[in-house]
Motif scaffolding. Structure first.
Motif, PDB file in Angstrom:
ATOM      1  N   MET A   1       1.139  -1.553   0.066  1.00 33.58           N
ATOM      2  CA  MET A   1       0.140   0.000  -0.022  1.00 33.58           C
ATOM      3  C   MET A   1       1.100   0.983  -0.109  1.00 33.58           C
ATOM      4  N   ASP A   2       0.501   2.208  -1.067  1.00 40.48           N
ATOM      5  CA  ASP A   2       1.104   3.615  -0.757  1.00 40.48           C
ATOM      6  C   ASP A   2       0.890   4.429   0.520  1.00 40.48           C
ATOM      7  N   GLY A   3       1.136   5.537   0.772  1.00 35.29           N
ATOM      8  CA  GLY A   3       0.993   6.555   1.809  1.00 35.29           C
ATOM      9  C   GLY A   3       1.889   7.713   1.519  1.00 35.29           C
ATOM     10  N   VAL A   4       1.059   8.700   1.553  1.00 42.73           N
ATOM     11  CA  VAL A   4       1.328  10.139   1.082  1.00 42.73           C
ATOM     12  C   VAL A   4       2.160  10.577   2.415  1.00 42.73           C
ATOM     13  N   GLY A  45       1.249  -2.029   6.724  1.00 41.31           N
ATOM     14  CA  GLY A  45       1.508  -2.235   5.641  1.00 41.31           C
ATOM     15  C   GLY A  45       1.173  -1.957   4.339  1.00 41.31           C
ATOM     16  N   VAL A  46       1.684   0.082   4.925  1.00 38.50           N
ATOM     17  CA  VAL A  46       2.601   0.640   3.854  1.00 38.50           C
ATOM     18  C   VAL A  46       4.016   0.692   3.361  1.00 38.50           C
ATOM     19  N   ASP A  47       3.832   0.294   2.594  1.00 37.12           N
ATOM     20  CA  ASP A  47       5.567   0.193   2.306  1.00 37.12           C
ATOM     21  C   ASP A  47       6.320   0.827   0.984  1.00 37.12           C
ATOM     22  N   ASN A  48       5.493   1.881   0.553  1.00 41.81           N
ATOM     23  CA  ASN A  48       5.884   3.178  -0.405  1.00 41.81           C
ATOM     24  C   ASN A  48       5.554   4.210   0.595  1.00 41.81           C
ATOM     25  N   VAL A  49       6.147   4.882   0.439  1.00 40.03           N
ATOM     26  CA  VAL A  49       5.803   6.281   1.081  1.00 40.03           C
ATOM     27  C   VAL A  49       6.508   7.594   0.428  1.00 40.03           C
ATOM     28  N   VAL A  50       5.401   8.654  -0.413  1.00 42.64           N
ATOM     29  CA  VAL A  50       5.661   9.521  -1.008  1.00 42.64           C
ATOM     30  C   VAL A  50       5.836  10.776   0.220  1.00 42.64           C
ATOM     31  N   ALA A  86      -4.099  20.476  -0.771  1.00 42.29           N
ATOM     32  CA  ALA A  86      -4.816  19.777  -2.363  1.00 42.29           C
ATOM     33  C   ALA A  86      -4.181  20.178  -3.613  1.00 42.29           C
ATOM     34  N   ALA A  87      -3.483  20.797  -3.517  1.00 44.89           N
ATOM     35  CA  ALA A  87      -1.852  21.205  -4.919  1.00 44.89           C
ATOM     36  C   ALA A  87      -1.334  20.502  -4.558  1.00 44.89           C
ATOM     37  N   ALA A  88      -0.331  19.716  -3.001  1.00 42.83           N
ATOM     38  CA  ALA A  88       0.803  19.268  -2.640  1.00 42.83           C
ATOM     39  C   ALA A  88      -0.065  17.702  -2.828  1.00 42.83           C
ATOM     40  N   LEU A  89      -0.952  17.183  -2.892  1.00 39.97           N
ATOM     41  CA  LEU A  89      -1.346  15.669  -3.311  1.00 39.97           C
ATOM     42  C   LEU A  89      -1.341  15.881  -4.594  1.00 39.97           C
ATOM     43  N   ALA A  90      -2.583  16.744  -5.632  1.00 39.67           N
ATOM     44  CA  ALA A  90      -2.600  16.714  -6.905  1.00 39.67           C
ATOM     45  C   ALA A  90      -1.199  16.052  -7.655  1.00 39.67           C
ATOM     46  N   LEU A  91       0.207  17.154  -7.060  1.00 32.69           N
ATOM     47  CA  LEU A  91       1.345  16.413  -7.497  1.00 32.69           C
ATOM     48  C   LEU A  91       1.993  14.849  -7.214  1.00 32.69           C
ATOM     49  N   VAL A  92       1.276  14.199  -6.969  1.00 36.74           N
ATOM     50  CA  VAL A  92       1.315  12.799  -7.003  1.00 36.74           C
ATOM     51  C   VAL A  92       0.989  11.948  -7.329  1.00 36.74           C
ATOM     52  N   GLU A  93      -0.590  12.005  -8.374  1.00 38.46           N
ATOM     53  CA  GLU A  93      -1.120  11.666  -8.896  1.00 38.46           C
ATOM     54  C   GLU A  93      -0.632  10.685  -9.984  1.00 38.46           C
ATOM     55  N   GLU A  94       0.663  10.801 -10.242  1.00 39.31           N
ATOM     56  CA  GLU A  94       1.223   9.971 -11.321  1.00 39.31           C
ATOM     57  C   GLU A  94       1.833   9.191 -10.311  1.00 39.31           C
ATOM     58  N   VAL A  95       2.282   9.409  -9.597  1.00 40.74           N
ATOM     59  CA  VAL A  95       2.860   8.425  -8.446  1.00 40.74           C
ATOM     60  C   VAL A  95       2.414   7.248  -7.488  1.00 40.74           C
ATOM     61  N   VAL A  96       1.404   7.918  -6.904  1.00 37.78           N
ATOM     62  CA  VAL A  96       0.433   6.607  -6.085  1.00 37.78           C
ATOM     63  C   VAL A  96       0.008   5.697  -7.013  1.00 37.78           C
ATOM     64  N   THR A  97       0.570   4.501  -6.611  1.00 38.98           N
ATOM     65  CA  THR A  97      -0.589   2.870  -7.672  1.00 38.98           C
ATOM     66  C   THR A  97      -1.611   2.539  -7.036  1.00 38.98           C
TER      67      THR A  97
END
Length: 248
Positions: A1-4, A45-50, A86-97
């Motif tokens: 699971m991803d985390g931001v 279980g988050v194994d990838n944090v941006v 919200a602008a900050a989260l938008a930056l990871v749209e292509e990163v979160v899977t």
């Protein structure tokens, strides 16, 4: 699971402390604020944090670059213009899977790490599309007022005028989201401060009938936004460490 983890802010209300250290790296007990969040995410279980960084971003990146010491991977995206959560989260749209993914503001302290598991279980068992962690307060005017009908969020108001909110719940700044959030961010207009605010995007989803859960956390939590709140959080963290040592 991803985390931001959104860790771009300047922490102006904590100056002069935050003139020399980013807010996410302030220590509360034995860990930094962002490290507490990282450990909470890793526990479920988050194994990838941006990390979304900004102010003193290189300090945050240097501290968390070796994510393997927390048994997860870390990466970093810079928010060059601090134009809102919200602008900050938008930056990871292509990163979160992953769907859902964890998201947290980088200055939130939750004393009982078990809330991270309980929150995820709540979200999955309730079949919600988004969920937000909430904490009870006397008046949520400094944050976001959350109105629940059972476990479901029916209203979310960012910074209601003091004394006007009928709700005694505040959005804590820890969320479980899915890809729909990026559509709502894309449709956002700047708020009163000229920023794109993430809770406004979630509020729009609520108004559209999206199923949003509201989990009321157990125990102490804080946004650690002022020197007084920092002192309080440190007192709680130190007491927790002492209690755990006594029970070993």
């Amino acid at each position: 699971m991803d985390g931001v983890i959104l860790a771009a802010g300047q922490g102006k209300r904590l100056r002069p402390l935050t003139e020399s250290i980013p807010k996410a790296l302030i220590k509360v007990g034995t860990h930094t604020l962002a490290e507490h969040i990282l450990l909470g995410m890793a526990s479920v279980g988050v194994d990838n944090v941006v990390f979304v960084t900004g102010f003193m971003g290189s300090r945050v990146e240097n501290f968390f670059a070796r994510g393997n010491q927390w048994e997860l991977a870390t990466s970093f995206v810079e928010q060059e213009q601090l134009s809102g959560t919200a602008a900050a989260l938008a930056l990871v749209e292509e990163v979160v899977t992953t769907n859902p993914f964890y998201c947290a503001y980088g200055d939130v302290y939750v004393a009982d790490i078990r809330n991270y598991r309980r929150f995820l279980d709540f979200h999955l068992s309730g079949g919600f599309e988004f969920s937000i962690m909430c904490n009870p307060v006397d008046d949520p005017y400094e944050g976001s007022a959350v109105t629940l009908d059972g476990d479901k969020v029916v209203k979310l108001v960012e910074k209601p005028p003091q004394g006007t909110s009928e709700s005694k719940l505040n959005a804590r700044g820890i969320m479980l989201l899915n890809y729909k959030i990026f559509d709502y961010i894309a449709d956002l207009s700047p708020g009163a401060g000229g920023e794109l605010v993430l809770t406004d995007a979630i509020a729009a989803a609520v108004e559209d009938g999206v199923s949003v859960g509201g989990y009321v956390l157990d125990g102490f939590s804080s946004d650690v936004g002022t020197p007084e709140r920092l002192d309080e959080a440190r007192d709680v963290a130190n007491h927790t460490v002492e209690h755990e040592a006594e029970t070993v």
